[in-house]
Design an enzyme around this catalytic site. Structure first.
Site, PDB file in Angstrom:
ATOM      1  N   SER A 124      23.111 -59.492 -45.835  1.00 29.97           N
ATOM      2  CA  SER A 124      21.999 -58.583 -45.521  1.00 29.97           C
ATOM      3  C   SER A 124      20.876 -58.833 -46.521  1.00 29.97           C
ATOM      4  O   SER A 124      21.037 -59.600 -47.461  1.00 29.97           O
ATOM      5  CB  SER A 124      22.460 -57.121 -45.617  1.00 29.97           C
ATOM      6  OG  SER A 124      22.988 -56.855 -46.898  1.00 29.97           O
ATOM      7  N   LYS A 125      19.769 -58.209 -46.322  1.00 33.87           N
ATOM      8  CA  LYS A 125      18.661 -58.258 -47.281  1.00 33.87           C
ATOM      9  C   LYS A 125      17.735 -57.097 -46.971  1.00 33.87           C
ATOM     10  O   LYS A 125      17.708 -56.612 -45.825  1.00 33.87           O
ATOM     11  CB  LYS A 125      17.882 -59.585 -47.141  1.00 33.87           C
ATOM     12  CG  LYS A 125      17.168 -59.992 -48.401  1.00 33.87           C
ATOM     13  CD  LYS A 125      18.121 -60.642 -49.395  1.00 33.87           C
ATOM     14  CE  LYS A 125      17.438 -61.011 -50.680  1.00 33.87           C
ATOM     15  NZ  LYS A 125      18.330 -61.773 -51.567  1.00 33.87           N
ATOM     16  N   GLY A 126      16.969 -56.678 -47.953  1.00 36.12           N
ATOM     17  CA  GLY A 126      16.031 -55.589 -47.720  1.00 36.12           C
ATOM     18  C   GLY A 126      14.774 -55.792 -48.523  1.00 36.12           C
ATOM     19  O   GLY A 126      14.744 -56.592 -49.463  1.00 36.12           O
TER      20      GLY A 126
END
Ligand code: NAD
Length: 435
Positions: A124-126
């Protein structure tokens, strides 16, 4: 609690708008490598479609009360690319250049990275589109807490575990952990990694990415029959990854002949004393004015004569424009995406041995996994244990990628993608399609 927590550490990187004047869009760059590996793996069309698409993309508006009393609204993004192998794992960046495309590419990279080193996480990444340099500590804390509450449905030790990335640090992780814990009503340390050691962080986490780069660089030199003692190394970027990699490679007997940061490059064919450069940056924040070598531009430094080049700053710094001038025999990609897909072919033609990012900089994700395990067990390891376990995983992963590259006569990048994609695809086949 460490007094360091009262300071904004590490130094915040000023957003660089030129980063998007790039040869390639980051998602397309990632996908072109994915497609190449998928063809070689003869991936079935259904799984190909599943792996080519992110599982979930969240875009959220984040109202923040500024110190002035005005309200500003920021855009926050969180992308869960794939969670088939376990909870999603991936950092959060605060940067004006954050886009959905970039975050999605980085989330996919995290998926492949965790799979290459075979840790039980997805990717994931944000990010939040903001300029943290223009914000006070109070504004950053309110932004972080509101962003956390906006994505709280996906967060959790079993679902999605953030970590620091560009312009976020241990303190931001402490705020996320606290906000999440307040929502669920009890302390949950395992919801983020890269936390302060005093509140469930892992020893060795800060150095883990640079240490991983050192381990795979040594392995690459051994494989090529090049002596480690006296091997010349140029490191681009002198932050968390670059400075630690330079320091550890120097301890292994390499000669660090070039270092750089966003202000300058320093070259000295006799070798640069890395400890004194680290001490200089600790005092002056940048390498500007460091006099133990000749000042060169960052672009000149990339094409200097050297055995090893270790880009540890930004994406897309090795492009079709400069790849043909690169003289390094080994490139160890400390940064995410430092080489464009188009430049890969030029480096291949020149016979440069590239240790790709999803393998070379996986040390941070690996020790994040150790941190999550320690938090869940409530039992914390000595630093020596962390480092030994990291070495085992990095060496094993390097060897697995090298074997595949020899077997299929492909470069290390394609082999790393093949290994990662086949591991994720296997789990999809075993789990089947829930319809
Ligand atoms: P950092 O902010 O600590 O350091 C970045 C360094 O790059 C600084 O020295 C900065 O001055 C320098 N820099 C910025 N622009 C530059 C330019 N144009 N030319 C040369 N140098 C420049 O960041 P970091 O944590 O060391 O991360 C560096 C890279 O490694 C990023 O691509 C990041 O995504 C990747 N990475 C980091 C980790 C980690 O655990 N920190 C893990 C995996 C990958």
């Amino acid at each position: 609690m460490s007094p360091d927590l009262l300071l904004p550490t590490p130094p915040i990187v000023r957003p660089d708008k030129d980063r998007f004047l790039q040869e390639e869009n980051p998602f397309e760059a990632m996908m072109s490598r994915f497609d190449r590996a998928a063809v070689l793996l003869d991936l079935e069309p259904g799984i190909y479609k599943v792996l080519r698409n992110p599982e979930k993309q969240i875009i959220t508006s984040i109202p923040v009360m500024l110190d002035s009393g005005d309200v500003e609204v920021y855009t926050g993004i969180r992308v869960l690319y794939n969670t088939s192998r376990g909870p999603a794992k991936g950092g959060i960046r605060f940067d004006l250049n954050v886009t959905l495309d970039e975050v999605t590419a980085l989330a996919a990279w995290m998926t492949w990275k965790c799979a290459v080193v075979d840790i039980p996480f997805g990717g994931s990444k944000g990010g939040v589109v903001c300029d943290p340099l223009q914000m006070s500590v109070g504004e950053l804390e309110r932004l972080t807490r509101r962003y956390t509450s906006s994505i709280i449905q996906t967060l959790g030790p079993d679902s999605d575990v953030p970590a620091p990335d560009v312009n976020t640090n241990e303190r931001v992780m402490a705020w996320i952990m606290d906000t999440y814990s307040m929502h669920v009503g009890h302390t949950v340390t395992a919801v983020v990694t890269g936390k302060p050691v005093e509140m469930g962080g892992s020893r060795g986490r800060r150095e883990a990415t640079g240490r991983g780069c050192m381990i795979v660089t040594k392995r690459a030199l051994e494989h090529l029959g090049m002596p480690i003692k006296g091997a010349s190394v140029i490191v681009q970027g002198f932050g968390n990854v670059g400075s630690v990699a330079a320091q550890l490679l120097e301890r292994e007997g390499c000669k660090i002949i070039g270092i750089s940061d966003r202000t300058t490059g320093i070259v000295n064919p006799k070798g640069i004393d890395v400890e004194s450069a680290i001490a200089y940056v600790a005092q002056n924040r940048t390498l500007a004015g460091f006099t133990k070598g000749d000042a060169v531009s960052n672009s000149e430094m990339l094409t200097c004569e050297t055995d090893v080049l270790l880009p540890a700053a930004l994406e897309n710094v090795i492009t079709t424009k400069n790849a043909k001038h690169i003289k390094a025999k080994v490139i160890c990609e400390g940064a995410n995406g430092p080489t464009t897909a188009a430049a890969d072919a030029i480096l291949d033609e020149k016979g440069v041995f590239v240790v790709p990012d999803i393998l070379a900089n996986a040390g941070g994700a690996t020790v994040s996994y150790f941190e999550w395990v320690q938090d869940r067990q409530g039992y914390f390891w000595a630093e020596d244990n962390v480092n030994k376990s990291l070495t085992t995983i990095m060496e094993r992963s390097f060897d697995a990628v090298l074997d595949l590259s020899t077997q299929h006569k492909v470069n290390m990048r394609t082999a790393a993608y093949m290994l990662a994609i086949s591991r994720v695809a296997t789990v999809h086949r075993l789990r089947g399609v829930y319809a």
